[in-house]
Structure formats: C-alpha cells, structure tokens
Design an enzyme around this catalytic site. Sequence first.
Site, PDB file in Angstrom:
ATOM      1  N   TYR A   1      -3.537  11.517  12.886  1.00 10.36           N
ATOM      2  CA  TYR A   1      -2.594  11.594  11.773  1.00 10.36           C
ATOM      3  C   TYR A   1      -1.405  12.446  12.205  1.00 10.36           C
ATOM      4  CZ  TYR A   1      -6.614  10.016   8.964  1.00 10.36           C
ATOM      5  OH  TYR A   1      -7.689   9.321   8.459  1.00 10.36           O
TER       6      TYR A   1
ATOM      7  N   PRO B   1     -10.090   4.710  -1.719  1.00  7.65           N
ATOM      8  CA  PRO B   1     -10.782   4.376  -2.969  1.00  7.65           C
ATOM      9  C   PRO B   1      -9.848   3.858  -4.063  1.00  7.65           C
ATOM     10  CG  PRO B   1     -10.509   6.749  -2.805  1.00  7.65           C
ATOM     11  CD  PRO B   1     -10.074   6.174  -1.491  1.00  7.65           C
TER      12      PRO B   1
ATOM     13  N   GLY C   1      -3.413   3.125  -2.949  1.00 10.12           N
ATOM     14  CA  GLY C   1      -2.423   3.402  -3.992  1.00 10.12           C
ATOM     15  C   GLY C   1      -2.271   2.304  -5.014  1.00 10.12           C
TER      16      GLY C   1
ATOM     17  N   PHE D   1      -4.345   0.921  -7.165  1.00  7.45           N
ATOM     18  CA  PHE D   1      -4.910   1.158  -8.494  1.00  7.45           C
ATOM     19  C   PHE D   1      -4.300   2.381  -9.174  1.00  7.45           C
ATOM     20  CE2 PHE D   1      -8.207  -1.388  -6.409  1.00  7.45           C
ATOM     21  CZ  PHE D   1      -8.251  -2.442  -7.314  1.00  7.45           C
TER      22      PHE D   1
ATOM     23  N   GLY E   1      -0.167   0.149  -9.209  1.00  4.32           N
ATOM     24  CA  GLY E   1      -0.075  -1.277  -9.464  1.00  4.32           C
ATOM     25  C   GLY E   1       0.854  -1.973  -8.487  1.00  4.32           C
TER      26      GLY E   1
END
Length: 346
Positions: free
Chosen positions: A63, A211, A215, A217, A220
Amino acid sequence: MAEACRVRRMKLGSQGLEVSAQGLGCMGLSAFYGAPKPETDSIPLLHHAIRSGVNFLDTSDVYGPETNELLLGKALKDEGIREKVELATKFGNTCTDGKFEVRGDPAFVRTACEASLKRLDVPCIDLYYQHRVDTRVPIEITMGELKKLVEEGKIKYIGLCEASASTIRRAHAVHPITAVQLEWSLWTRDAEEEIVPTCRELGIGIVAYGPLGRGFFAAGPKLVEKFGNNDSRKAHPRFQPENLDHNKILYEKVSAMSEKKGCTPAQLALAWLHHQGDDVCPIPGTTKIENFNQNIGALSVKLTPEEMSELDSISQPEFVKGERYTSMVLTFKNSDTPPLSSWKAA
C-alpha cells in the site's frame, strides 16, 4: 439511523488472537482509491478509531507502496497506543518498474518481514499475512519460513489472503493459520461455497475485506462520479457502465431495506456480514471520521432470520454483473501451489 457503539471483542482463530469485532482497513489512506490522504487527516482518524474501540488495523507493504506502513508506524508512536492495537500487515505482492510479481520464497519472506518491522517501527507484527499465494513455491516452504519468524518472536500469528481450500489445509498442517482474509460482501459471495466452510472446520478466523463492495454500498452507483484518474476502481469490471446499470438494482434493494430498518445501506451491508457468524471480522476502510462512526454503528443493527433470508435472496451471484477483479488470477480460484516434493531450493 443506527448510532455508533462501543466495539465488542471477538476471538479470531484458535490461537488466542482477540480483536475488535470490526477492524479498519487502512489501504485507502495511502493507495489505490485516489490520492494519498494527508497525515493531518489520517493520523487523527486512526487515533479516533482506536479510542472508539477498534483495535484491529490492517495494512500491507504494497500500500503506497510502503507509505501506509510508515503512516501506521507514526500513528502508533503516541504513548500507550501500540499496546491497544492488534496490527496486521502483509507481504508477497511486489511491483518493480511496473511489473507485478507475487513472491513466497523463504529469502523474500524474511526480507519483507524485516522491512515491515522497520517501517512500522515495532519489534513484532501481531498478524502477518501472505498477501497473495505464490503459485511457483509450495505453500509448505513459505509457511516454514513464517513459522521460523514466529519462533523468533518477529510475528505472533500467521494469515493467508485469497487462498484456496487446499492451500489453506496444506499451510495449516505446517503451522496453525489464525486468519484467512477474503473478499466477502453482498456482491461477492463466492468464498461461501468452499473457503468459509474450510476455515470453520479448521478453526480459522475469517477477515472480510471489501465488505462495502469497495464503497458501492456506501455511496451507490454515483460513487463512480468521484473516481479520480488514479483510482484503481475505474478499471474494475463491476463499475463499468455495461455492468453498473445492472448492479445498481442490488443497491436500490439494499437501500430500500435499510430505509425500512432505520439504518444506512452501508450499515445493513456490514450487519449482514456480522450475522454470518462470530468468526467473521469485516474491515471496512474509510478516510473520514464521520464515515467511520457510521460503519461501527453497524454493530448495533440486529437482523431477523427473515431479513437475513431476504438479503441472501437479493444478493445471489446471478444478480451481480462483472468479475470482482480485472484479472482473476489473484484470487483463491487460482492459488494452488506445486507439491512440496517439487521444490528445489536455490
């Protein structure tokens, strides 16, 4: 809307690691989802997360590369903070001159661990994952070196990411695996068939990355409007126009359910994972304190069996279009390694 709550603890795996029931994925602070965030924003977010009870921080040497580990090392320097944190990092993914490579040979494992210890400025890494499986090296060889690092006190627990069931079994036979990190969400459920049952059979904890559907959920379909030129999600198949128009139907159904439930779509998506079992720890990432507070509010969202059934029904694989990666060679579906008998040390 569900309120932020004090974060409960859970046992991750069978070797004694105890973490907050929800962790914090730190990748987006430094890489892949746009420009790196300034330390003046990132370090206060990390400190806020720890004060809120989230003690499970997830990073990797790739990262940045490397800058995310340096950031966490700096954030953990404040007096008394390191002792409150279970720190997870990863090795195995390299990128040199634009060429991506996965490595699991013993020399690289040791070199990578020593480098991460230095960047994080800690004497020991709590949970050390192989970020992706090197399909050229028998997993027993990689695990053998990791076992040595445990014995030397440089790492406490060993994890795997995106490993197949057979790879997990072979690795676990060399040294107990504490956690397997896999992508799991309302739009990524392929691990449920074989990987999740294998982990449960062996007493291995499950750490769910992505999860919130990277992004999706949380924001949208409009999320794609915010992607910058250096946001890796621009290339993800599920965010392409021909797939997004279809996938937004799933978001709309989740959003409608969350409205009736009195929570946000993101909280509902996280709550669905929390209800999968006491061995599952989602690690949503964020760059904003207000989003972090919303995410841990998911821990207070209680779902009935009927609501779980409805979420399961609307999130079946046929309702999602597009692969989860541009190239699927970096998932558990292609992570088997050669037999140990084939290995010839350099």
